[in-house]
Design an enzyme around this catalytic site. Structure first.
Site, PDB file in Angstrom:
ATOM      1  N   HIS A 163       0.813  -1.220   0.000  1.00 27.42           N
ATOM      2  CA  HIS A 163       0.000   0.000   0.000  1.00 27.42           C
ATOM      3  C   HIS A 163       0.847   1.272   0.000  1.00 27.42           C
ATOM      4  CE1 HIS A 163      -4.050  -1.811   0.946  1.00 27.42           C
ATOM      5  NE2 HIS A 163      -3.240  -2.848   1.101  1.00 27.42           N
TER       6      HIS A 163
ATOM      7  N   ASP B 181       3.871   9.627  -0.961  1.00 29.53           N
ATOM      8  CA  ASP B 181       2.672   8.899  -0.539  1.00 29.53           C
ATOM      9  C   ASP B 181       2.370   7.831  -1.586  1.00 29.53           C
ATOM     10  OD1 ASP B 181       0.371   8.220   0.855  1.00 29.53           O
ATOM     11  OD2 ASP B 181      -0.235  10.308   1.145  1.00 29.53           O
TER      12      ASP B 181
HETATM   13  C1  G6P Z   1      -1.007   3.367   6.114  1.00 29.46           C
HETATM   14  C2  G6P Z   1      -0.537   1.948   5.877  1.00 29.46           C
HETATM   15  C3  G6P Z   1      -1.435   0.942   6.569  1.00 29.46           C
HETATM   16  C4  G6P Z   1      -1.586   1.317   8.034  1.00 29.46           C
HETATM   17  C5  G6P Z   1      -2.135   2.736   8.153  1.00 29.46           C
HETATM   18  C6  G6P Z   1      -2.315   3.206   9.595  1.00 29.46           C
HETATM   19  O1  G6P Z   1      -2.179   3.618   5.412  1.00 29.46           O
HETATM   20  O2  G6P Z   1      -0.453   1.674   4.498  1.00 29.46           O
HETATM   21  O3  G6P Z   1      -0.908  -0.361   6.451  1.00 29.46           O
HETATM   22  O4  G6P Z   1      -2.422   0.392   8.703  1.00 29.46           O
HETATM   23  O5  G6P Z   1      -1.232   3.611   7.505  1.00 29.46           O
HETATM   24  O6  G6P Z   1      -1.144   3.031  10.315  1.00 29.46           O
HETATM   25  P1  G6P Z   1      -1.080   2.154  11.631  1.00 29.46           P
HETATM   26  O7  G6P Z   1       0.365   2.190  12.027  1.00 29.46           O
HETATM   27  O8  G6P Z   1      -1.968   2.858  12.618  1.00 29.46           O
HETATM   28  O9  G6P Z   1      -1.576   0.768  11.306  1.00 29.46           O
END
Ligand code: G6P
Length: 503
Positions: free
Chosen positions: A199, A410
């Site tokens: 992602h 990003d």
């Molecule tokens: C991004 C990443 C996700 C992640 C999210 C929130 O969008 O691609 O994989 O889950 O951030 O971050 P966190 O550390 O809270 O999971």
């Protein structure tokens, strides 16, 4: 809590890696495999987070509340149709919640000990891979103990997936937290069809080469049949890194991987993720949301110009560059005196040092701009360090004249797409960093290099002063793109390609 909450049953994996070398992650820790039988699910999603949040009631009883994100919206129909399961972490330290059902979905919670939260999540995921993959906009830290935790936690996820997947099932692994899972899974379950989607960006090979465990990461990813990236540039970077870090040859999108049974073809290609545009537009069209948008403008004193930023409070998002540009525009009087900027910065990864430092810097900068330019009752920056439900976000999108999306790097940036989806009125303008995946698709935006503060200032002024006809033309083209390429289209194109992969 025991380090691995699972019983040892299956033998160690049998895969020989390319070049006959023995990577550090090829042997599972004692007790990594839960059960020898195959599971019952034809479709398995493996993601670091579960699509639910654990909430504790007043009586101390814990329950699960859906946390609707783009990914679960896209995959829910596939999960329901295939009788699928979602494997993830709850976000809290503690023993594995195991299998449970929430909102009609089968879920399996993987447990992380407090040490693993520190070393795997805060350490390797968020202080090593995250900054490295975002073009080192912050300095990545390399710690061998964090790497060991990363390997161990990836084994836990792989073991859970191996236990849940039916013979010949499709397993879709997500994101940078789980890059070793595809190979770990293949070693145990060669019958599976394995997809992986990254992602976040994948860096160019020169930056990726800094990672001391680059070969193991590439080999981990190459356990998949199909690797999806946000953009063609990311897929090309990955193919370059395969060549450089692991000496793996590639032809176009296809990479030849030497398994014990012969050469296996792995495909790496771009599948730009999106949002549920129709559902979001429907929210934006609701009477109460439109009323809320008008109320927001009223509460802000009916500004002539309302600028909006909505981000996780993350150093990749370019919030400080945006604030600097805005502050200078105010200094120079280039914007209407009745301008307001609403900056939502939702709390994120608050125990990681770089995020704490960023919060201090952002709040200092907001304070300085407001101190210098506010009049009683009308500060030029409305800073909100909070998270909001989708309805409030949709109202903010509808209220804003200009949306500022200025990341330094990003993978995609779904906020830009959400803004466009909400603007069914075809008004509003988008200022968008060229370093986002979204910039490849949203060509009706005012593109900026966020490091170029003068260019950023000019783009904000242009976006704020275009004619209504030009704004409509630009917004229409972006809405067409987001309407036709929604998150269901993304999931279907990835899964169709995965199912066509030579299995
Ligand atoms: C991004 C990443 C996700 C992640 C999210 C929130 O969008 O691609 O994989 O889950 O951030 O971050 P966190 O550390 O809270 O999971």
């Amino acid at each position: 809590m025991a380090k691995h909450d699972i019983d040892p049953v299956l033998p160690a994996p049998r895969l020989r890696m390319t070049g006959g070398r023995s990577p550090a992650c090829s042997v599972p820790p004692a007790g990594a495999w839960r059960m020898a039988r195959t599971g019952r699910h034809e479709f398995v999603v493996v993601a670091s987070r579960l699509p639910v949040d654990r909430v504790e009631g007043a009586d101390g009883e814990a329950s699960w509340r859906p946390s609707p994100g783009g990914l679960v919206t896209a995959l829910e129909p596939v999960l329901r149709e295939a009788g699928g399961v979602w494997i993830g972490w709850s976000g809290d330290a503690g023993p594995a919640p195991g299998a449970f059902e929430a909102n009609g979905l089968d879920l399996v919670g993987v447990g992380l000990s407090a040490d693993q939260v520190r070393d795997f999540y805060e350490g390797f995921c968020n202080a090593t891979v995250w900054p490295l993959y975002h073009d080192v906009v912050a300095r990545p830290q390399f710690d061998r103990r964090w790497w060991e935790a990363y390997v161990a936690v990836n084994w836990s996820f792989a073991a859970a997936a191996a236990a849940e997947a039916a013979r010949g099932a499709t397993v879709w692994v997500h994101d940078y937290q789980l890059q070793l899972v595809p190979r770990m899974l293949r070693e145990q379950r060669a019958d599976l069809r394995i997809g992986f989607f990254n992602h976040i960006p994948f860096p160019c090979s020169g930056i990726f080469a800094q990672l001391p465990w680059r070969r193991q990461v590439i080999e981990g990813l190459l356990g998949a049949d199909l690797l999806g990236f946000q953009s063609r540039a990311d897929a090309a970077n990955f193919i370059g890194a395969c060549r450089q870090a692991a000496g793996t040859p590639a032809k176009g999108h296809a990479i030849g991987v030497h398994d014990p049974d012969g050469v296996r073809e792995v495909r790496a290609a771009a599948f730009p993720i999106s949002i549920d545009s129709a559902a979001l537009e429907a929210i934006a069209r609701r009477d109460e949301v439109r009323k809320r948008a008008a109320d927001i403008r009223l509460a802000l004193g009916q500004p002539d110009l309302l600028l909006l930023g909505i981000d996780r409070l993350d150093y990749t998002k370019g919030i400080l560059h945006r604030l600097d540009a805005y502050g200078e525009l105010l200094d120079e009087g280039r914007l209407s005196p009745r301008v307001a900027l609403v900056q939502v910065a939702s709390p994120s990864r608050e125990r990681v040092e770089a995020y704490r430092e960023l919060r201090d810097e952002v709040e200092l900068t907001v304070g300085r701009i407001n101190g210098e330019h506010a009049e009683v009752g009308s500060p030029p920056v409305h800073y909100l360090h909070q998270s909001y439900p989708r309805e409030e976000m949709a109202a903010l999108y509808l209220a804003a004249d200009v949306m500022l999306v200025t990341p330094l790097r990003d993978g995609m940036n779904l906020v830009a797409k959400e803004y466009v989806a909400c603007r069914y009125d075809e008004n509003g303008a988008l200022v968008l960093s060229e370093f986002t995946g979204a910039a490849d698709e949203l060509t009706g935006a005012f593109m900026v290099n966020p490091y170029d503060i003068d260019g950023l200032k000019d783009a904000i002024v242009r976006a704020a002063t275009i004619s209504p006809a030009e704004a409509r033309r630009r917004m229409r083209s972006m809405r067409r793109q987001v309407g036709q390429h929604d998150v269901a289209y993304w999931a279907a194109s990835f899964l169709d390609t995965l199912n066509q992969a030579p299995g």
